[in-house]
Motif scaffolding. Structure first.
Motif, PDB file in Angstrom:
ATOM      1  N   LEU A 125     -13.029   0.040  16.411  1.00 42.18           N
ATOM      2  CA  LEU A 125     -12.594   1.311  15.838  1.00 42.18           C
ATOM      3  C   LEU A 125     -12.133   1.105  14.404  1.00 42.18           C
ATOM      4  O   LEU A 125     -11.694   0.013  14.036  1.00 42.18           O
ATOM      5  CB  LEU A 125     -11.449   1.906  16.666  1.00 42.18           C
ATOM      6  N   ASP A 126     -12.229   2.176  13.611  1.00 39.79           N
ATOM      7  CA  ASP A 126     -11.756   2.123  12.227  1.00 39.79           C
ATOM      8  C   ASP A 126     -10.255   2.404  12.229  1.00 39.79           C
ATOM      9  O   ASP A 126      -9.818   3.555  12.193  1.00 39.79           O
ATOM     10  CB  ASP A 126     -12.500   3.152  11.378  1.00 39.79           C
ATOM     11  N   LEU A 127      -9.458   1.341  12.299  1.00 37.10           N
ATOM     12  CA  LEU A 127      -8.000   1.474  12.372  1.00 37.10           C
ATOM     13  C   LEU A 127      -7.345   0.631  11.287  1.00 37.10           C
ATOM     14  O   LEU A 127      -7.827  -0.462  10.963  1.00 37.10           O
ATOM     15  CB  LEU A 127      -7.485   1.003  13.736  1.00 37.10           C
ATOM     16  N   ARG A 128      -6.274   1.151  10.756  1.00 39.38           N
ATOM     17  CA  ARG A 128      -5.488   0.399   9.782  1.00 39.38           C
ATOM     18  C   ARG A 128      -4.090   0.215  10.366  1.00 39.38           C
ATOM     19  O   ARG A 128      -3.219   1.053  10.188  1.00 39.38           O
ATOM     20  CB  ARG A 128      -5.440   1.134   8.441  1.00 39.38           C
ATOM     21  N   THR A 129      -3.925  -0.886  11.115  1.00 39.62           N
ATOM     22  CA  THR A 129      -2.661  -1.104  11.807  1.00 39.62           C
ATOM     23  C   THR A 129      -2.443  -2.603  11.979  1.00 39.62           C
ATOM     24  O   THR A 129      -3.315  -3.407  11.667  1.00 39.62           O
ATOM     25  CB  THR A 129      -2.672  -0.382  13.175  1.00 39.62           C
ATOM     26  N   ASP A 130      -1.277  -2.972  12.469  1.00 38.06           N
ATOM     27  CA  ASP A 130      -0.957  -4.389  12.617  1.00 38.06           C
ATOM     28  C   ASP A 130      -1.623  -4.948  13.879  1.00 38.06           C
ATOM     29  O   ASP A 130      -2.045  -4.200  14.767  1.00 38.06           O
ATOM     30  CB  ASP A 130       0.559  -4.589  12.671  1.00 38.06           C
ATOM     31  N   PRO A 131      -1.730  -6.282  13.988  1.00 34.97           N
ATOM     32  CA  PRO A 131      -2.447  -6.894  15.124  1.00 34.97           C
ATOM     33  C   PRO A 131      -1.896  -6.510  16.487  1.00 34.97           C
ATOM     34  O   PRO A 131      -2.657  -6.351  17.447  1.00 34.97           O
ATOM     35  CB  PRO A 131      -2.298  -8.394  14.852  1.00 34.97           C
ATOM     36  N   THR A 132      -0.557  -6.369  16.608  1.00 36.62           N
ATOM     37  CA  THR A 132       0.031  -6.019  17.910  1.00 36.62           C
ATOM     38  C   THR A 132      -0.439  -4.649  18.364  1.00 36.62           C
ATOM     39  O   THR A 132      -0.878  -4.461  19.507  1.00 36.62           O
ATOM     40  CB  THR A 132       1.569  -6.052  17.834  1.00 36.62           C
ATOM     41  N   ASN A 133      -0.340  -3.646  17.471  1.00 40.91           N
ATOM     42  CA  ASN A 133      -0.804  -2.303  17.816  1.00 40.91           C
ATOM     43  C   ASN A 133      -2.309  -2.285  18.056  1.00 40.91           C
ATOM     44  O   ASN A 133      -2.799  -1.555  18.926  1.00 40.91           O
ATOM     45  CB  ASN A 133      -0.435  -1.311  16.704  1.00 40.91           C
ATOM     46  N   GLN A 134      -3.044  -3.078  17.268  1.00 38.82           N
ATOM     47  CA  GLN A 134      -4.493  -3.149  17.431  1.00 38.82           C
ATOM     48  C   GLN A 134      -4.837  -3.574  18.865  1.00 38.82           C
ATOM     49  O   GLN A 134      -5.704  -2.977  19.520  1.00 38.82           O
ATOM     50  CB  GLN A 134      -5.084  -4.153  16.430  1.00 38.82           C
ATOM     51  N   ARG A 135      -4.149  -4.614  19.366  1.00 39.87           N
ATOM     52  CA  ARG A 135      -4.423  -5.109  20.714  1.00 39.87           C
ATOM     53  C   ARG A 135      -4.104  -4.038  21.762  1.00 39.87           C
ATOM     54  O   ARG A 135      -4.830  -3.889  22.754  1.00 39.87           O
ATOM     55  CB  ARG A 135      -3.623  -6.387  20.979  1.00 39.87           C
ATOM     56  N   SER A 139      -3.161   3.992  39.698  1.00 41.71           N
ATOM     57  CA  SER A 139      -2.045   3.341  40.397  1.00 41.71           C
ATOM     58  C   SER A 139      -1.183   2.508  39.458  1.00 41.71           C
ATOM     59  O   SER A 139      -0.102   2.076  39.829  1.00 41.71           O
ATOM     60  CB  SER A 139      -2.586   2.455  41.524  1.00 41.71           C
ATOM     61  N   THR A 140      -1.661   2.302  38.230  1.00 39.13           N
ATOM     62  CA  THR A 140      -0.925   1.451  37.295  1.00 39.13           C
ATOM     63  C   THR A 140       0.222   2.218  36.656  1.00 39.13           C
ATOM     64  O   THR A 140       0.361   3.428  36.822  1.00 39.13           O
ATOM     65  CB  THR A 140      -1.873   0.928  36.200  1.00 39.13           C
ATOM     66  N   SER A 141       1.040   1.504  35.900  1.00 41.57           N
ATOM     67  CA  SER A 141       2.235   2.097  35.284  1.00 41.57           C
ATOM     68  C   SER A 141       1.859   3.122  34.214  1.00 41.57           C
ATOM     69  O   SER A 141       1.104   2.828  33.294  1.00 41.57           O
ATOM     70  CB  SER A 141       3.081   0.992  34.653  1.00 41.57           C
ATOM     71  N   ILE A 142       2.404   4.312  34.350  1.00 41.17           N
ATOM     72  CA  ILE A 142       2.173   5.358  33.346  1.00 41.17           C
ATOM     73  C   ILE A 142       2.879   4.990  32.045  1.00 41.17           C
ATOM     74  O   ILE A 142       2.420   5.346  30.959  1.00 41.17           O
ATOM     75  CB  ILE A 142       2.645   6.715  33.899  1.00 41.17           C
ATOM     76  N   LEU A 143       3.979   4.254  32.142  1.00 34.64           N
ATOM     77  CA  LEU A 143       4.675   3.822  30.927  1.00 34.64           C
ATOM     78  C   LEU A 143       3.777   2.947  30.057  1.00 34.64           C
ATOM     79  O   LEU A 143       3.861   2.982  28.826  1.00 34.64           O
ATOM     80  CB  LEU A 143       5.952   3.058  31.293  1.00 34.64           C
ATOM     81  N   GLY A 144       2.915   2.146  30.696  1.00 29.56           N
ATOM     82  CA  GLY A 144       1.982   1.335  29.922  1.00 29.56           C
ATOM     83  C   GLY A 144       1.057   2.200  29.087  1.00 29.56           C
ATOM     84  O   GLY A 144       0.730   1.861  27.940  1.00 29.56           O
ATOM     85  N   ALA A 145       0.617   3.322  29.655  1.00 24.55           N
ATOM     86  CA  ALA A 145      -0.221   4.263  28.900  1.00 24.55           C
ATOM     87  C   ALA A 145       0.538   4.811  27.705  1.00 24.55           C
ATOM     88  O   ALA A 145      -0.008   4.927  26.596  1.00 24.55           O
ATOM     89  CB  ALA A 145      -0.680   5.399  29.807  1.00 24.55           C
ATOM     90  N   PHE A 146       1.822   5.145  27.920  1.00 28.72           N
ATOM     91  CA  PHE A 146       2.631   5.681  26.815  1.00 28.72           C
ATOM     92  C   PHE A 146       2.733   4.648  25.682  1.00 28.72           C
ATOM     93  O   PHE A 146       2.655   4.999  24.501  1.00 28.72           O
ATOM     94  CB  PHE A 146       4.024   6.043  27.316  1.00 28.72           C
ATOM     95  N   GLU A 147       2.929   3.384  26.029  1.00 27.66           N
ATOM     96  CA  GLU A 147       3.026   2.334  25.004  1.00 27.66           C
ATOM     97  C   GLU A 147       1.759   2.274  24.160  1.00 27.66           C
ATOM     98  O   GLU A 147       1.807   2.157  22.933  1.00 27.66           O
ATOM     99  CB  GLU A 147       3.262   0.974  25.665  1.00 27.66           C
TER     100      GLU A 147
END
Length: 771
Positions: free
Chosen positions: A635-645, A670-678
């Protein structure tokens, strides 16, 4: 007050949205003469106004613009010259409503009304006639001269007049201000139904309608329906309470009068009394049109019962033609011009104004357009926007009534640029526009063509001429170059080539797909040999052009021959001069797999049909079921490596062809919805607009709604400082699957068709259960 981003949209909206008036929680709160589809207004607000920005509607009516501004966490200032409109708007916007106090007040009124209700239930006509009514009611208030009765009290039977007078008296004794005003709001909502202007009409939703809204005057039908006042009021009170409950969940405590919203009974000319110059981010208006509706005259009954005083000064500034004041067109245009000047001065630089224009007054269009231009606005474009579902086959003159309205976009400009009309004659405009629609969609219905033709005719100053045509004239123009197939879609006639006005890439794509549909398998050289003769008219494609199209629409399994990808994933395209086959529109078959992956596959198919390219998360992308979808790998993103991952782990992202994200989905089986929010928060840091447009969506089964409700109201991402609840939506698996069956059979679809079934999270304060 907190400052917000003031960046305005660079591009206008160029497409219509499905109109969904009746789905809005506030739609039936109070009758009024006209109402805009809330979901359409919301789309315009999200597009043109940044979150936290200021939206203004100086002709607010029932306050749809204000409601959608607050819903989408924009501030709003609403004006209307009609006190009834200002009253409706304010009562709708106020939130949260204390419904416990409301019901206590209702029960107090109910107790006080019992003797009256009992009396009216037993009284004979003679007893009613002799009854001396001492409670206050409006006496001697004249109705407009075109009314079928002389005074307001003449609009009610004796039993209805007695019931209304005692009901209003009981309401006025309620001490709590908010509860009293909401009960008056419910009282106001039954006046038309309680009057003799109301009659039974089995064709109308609700079983009847008032002459006030049918013919826009106080018309009394031959057989009026005399209604029970208390029964009407009790029903209306329940409707108001139900709507305000839903409003509390949507609006929460964001509406704060004089801070995030204000409502004023005043002329649009006086807008600068309520906002500072260059402080407004967006203006959305549906102004009055000539003599179509005389608002102050029509609201006389409500003004009288609610005690609203309409001054001579107010009447003198109403933007209408005719009415009791007998205003001429010059007066109407003068008031509009002063109003437009105030709007121009209120807007920040390069910000937008959208104007809803109704077709019936086509002769006013060019005067209004030029008035806005000379004020300083730059005309940008027009969208034919249906206000409701249309049946074109029953329309004798589609250009007069198409979709009921246009939305015209203007931008504030520091220099006055006057747009010159097109020189093409009307028939050529219709043909050119039809050809573009057919090339893009692979065949187009009459409705689809007409929705694109109307704005073109407006810009070419040919709309009034076109409005004199009937359906036969339009069909004759189309039949000269196109043919209507058995599928009710228009296609190119055999032997006809696409014109120069079709973008070159679209022309190449159209012919390459048709070539492969005919040949099934073809080498690169065979494709070039077929396509080149059809593209000598103004554009000769390079090998790179054809190669680029092939990579988008086809696959080569042996490195020599090309064949189309799953044809249901491509825009359906009918026969060209060399193609005698007909491709049917059939539902897309979902490959075997987990529910999680099948939902991703469905969303990827819809992504392609909406004109975007899917990016599928790193973990899911390795599954061979996604190979034929040809997803993006970056994707065409301009962000830091952590957010990129984190972003790379999002289940599916819809992106433009240049890989910019436009909509992200997380499938939460069934997985954590909080993970999606992150992961969403990471994406928002790189692409803030995706949140402003509410284009991040959690997809989950209904069985998980308790967990979803918990996370959407109590997690650390909800409320300050992330306010994720204002940026995302949620969608149930069951709703997605049902929508997919409908949308996947289309050649293409508008993104708003999917957005329309997405749900807004409850406010964190309400902690209400998800629907």
């Amino acid at each position: 007050m907190t400052s917000f981003s003031t960046q305005s949209a660079a591009e206008p909206i160029r497409r219509a949205f499905p109109a969904e008036k009746s789905k809005a929680w506030h739609f039936k709160l109070h009758p009024y003469y006209t109402k805009q589809p809330s979901n359409v207004v919301a789309e315009y607000i999200r597009h043109f106004c940044p979150q936290g920005g200021l939206v203004v509607d100086p002709f607010c009516g029932t306050g749809v613009t204000g409601i959608e501004a607050l819903t989408n966490r924009r501030r709003t200032v609403c004006l209307d010259l009609d006190p009834l409109a200002a009253f409706i708007t304010r009562q709708t916007l106020l939130s949260p409503a204390d419904l416990n106090v409301f019901w206590e007040a209702f029960r107090q009124v109910e107790r006080e009304m019992r003797p009256t209700v009992t009396f009216l239930g037993k009284a004979s006509p003679k007893v009613l006639e002799e009854y001396k009514l001492e409670a206050w009611y409006p006496r001697g208030v004249k109705l407009p001269s075109n009314a079928d009765r002389g005074y307001v009290e003449d609009l009610f039977g004796k039993a209805q007049l007695i019931g209304l007078a005692h009901l209003r008296e009981a309401i006025m004794r309620v001490r709590d201000v908010q509860a009293r005003e909401l009960l008056l709001f419910a009282f106001s909502g039954i006046l038309a139904r309680a009057s003799i202007t109301y009659s039974i009409d089995s064709k109308h939703a609700g079983g009847g309608d008032s002459g006030i809204f049918k013919v826009y005057r106080y018309w009394v039908p031959p057989k009026p329906d005399y209604r029970d006042v208390w029964g009407l009021f009790a029903t209306r009170a329940r409707l108001v309470a139900s709507a305000k409950s839903r409003g509390n969940a949507v609006l929460g405590d964001y509406p704060v009068e004089e801070e995030t919203f204000s409502v004023h009974c005043d002329s649009a000319e006086n807008l600068l009394k309520y906002v500072k110059p260059k402080s407004v981010d967006y203006v959305y208006i549906d102004p009055p049109y000539g003599a179509h509706i005389t608002y102050l005259d029509l609201s006389t009954m409500w003004h009288a019962w609610l005690g609203f005083d309409v001054t001579k000064e107010q009447r003198a500034r109403e933007a209408i033609v005719g009415g009791e004041q007998q205003f001429d067109e010059k007066h109407y245009l003068d008031v509009l011009e002063e109003s437009f000047k105030a709007m121009f001065l209120s807007l920040k630089g390069d910000c937008w104004l959208s104007l809803v224009f109704h077709h019936k007054q086509t002769n006013l269009w060019y005067q209004i357009r030029d008035m806005l231009r000379y004020t300083g606005f730059t005309y940008v474009n027009t969208v034919a926007q249906p206000l409701a579902k249309q049946t074109f086959h029953k329309v004798k003159n589609p250009l007069r009534v198409l979709g009921e309205s246009l939305i015209v976009n203007f931008q504030k400009s520091s220099t006055r640029r006057i747009h010159q009309p097109m020189s093409l004659p009307m028939a050529n405009i219709i043909k050119n526009t039809a050809e573009r629609a057919i090339a893009r969609e692979g065949g187009a219905t009459t409705e689809e063509i007409m929705r694109e033709v109307v704005p073109e005719l407006f810009e070419a100053e040919l709309f009034i001429d076109a409005a004199s045509k009937n359906m036969g004239d339009i069909v004759a123009i189309l039949e000269s170059d196109f043919e209507l197939g058995s599928d009710d879609l228009w296609h190119l006639r055999p032997g006809r080539k696409l014109g120069d006005f079709i973008p070159s890439y679209d022309r190449v794509r159209y012919y390459v797909i048709s070539c492969l549909r005919t040949a099934r398998l073809a080498t690169f050289d065979e494709i070039v040999t077929k396509v080149l003769p059809l593209l000598t008219n103004g554009h000769e494609p390079t090998n790179q052009d054809i190669d680029g199209v092939l990579k988008e629409v086809a696959v080569s399994r042996d490195g020599i021959h090309w064949q189309l990808k799953d044809p249901s994933l491509l825009a359906i395209q009918e026969r060209l001069p060399f193609d005698s086959s007909v491709q049917e529109r059939v539902p897309v078959e979902i490959p075997p797999g987990t529910t999680h992956n099948q939902q991703i596959y469905r969303l990827a198919v819809l992504c392609l049909k909406a004109g975007f390219v899917p990016y599928i998360g790193k973990q899911e992308r390795i599954n061979p079921m996604f190979d034929q979808l040809n997803p993006l790998t970056s994707l065409d993103l301009r962000t830091d490596p952590t957010n990129q991952r984190r972003i790379e782990q999002i289940d599916i992202i819809w992106a433009t062809k240049d890989a910019r994200p436009v909509w992200a989905f997380e499938i939460e089986e069934s997985t954590s919805i909080l993970g999606a929010f992150e992961r969403f928060i990471a994406l928002l840091s790189a692409v803030p607009d995706i949140g402003r447009n509410r284009r991040i969506t959690v997809v989950a089964p209904k069985a998980r709604r308790r967990k979803l409700n918990q996370e959407l109201t109590t997690s650390s991402y909800i409320g300050n400082p992330q306010f994720l609840e204002n940026k995302l939506t949620y969608l149930y698996n069951e709703d997605l699957e049902k929508a997919f069956l409908r949308l996947s059979t289309k050649a293409t679809f508008q993104i708003g068709e999917l957005a329309g079934i997405c749900r807004l999270p409850p406010s964190p304060q309400s902690r209400g259960a998800l629907l």
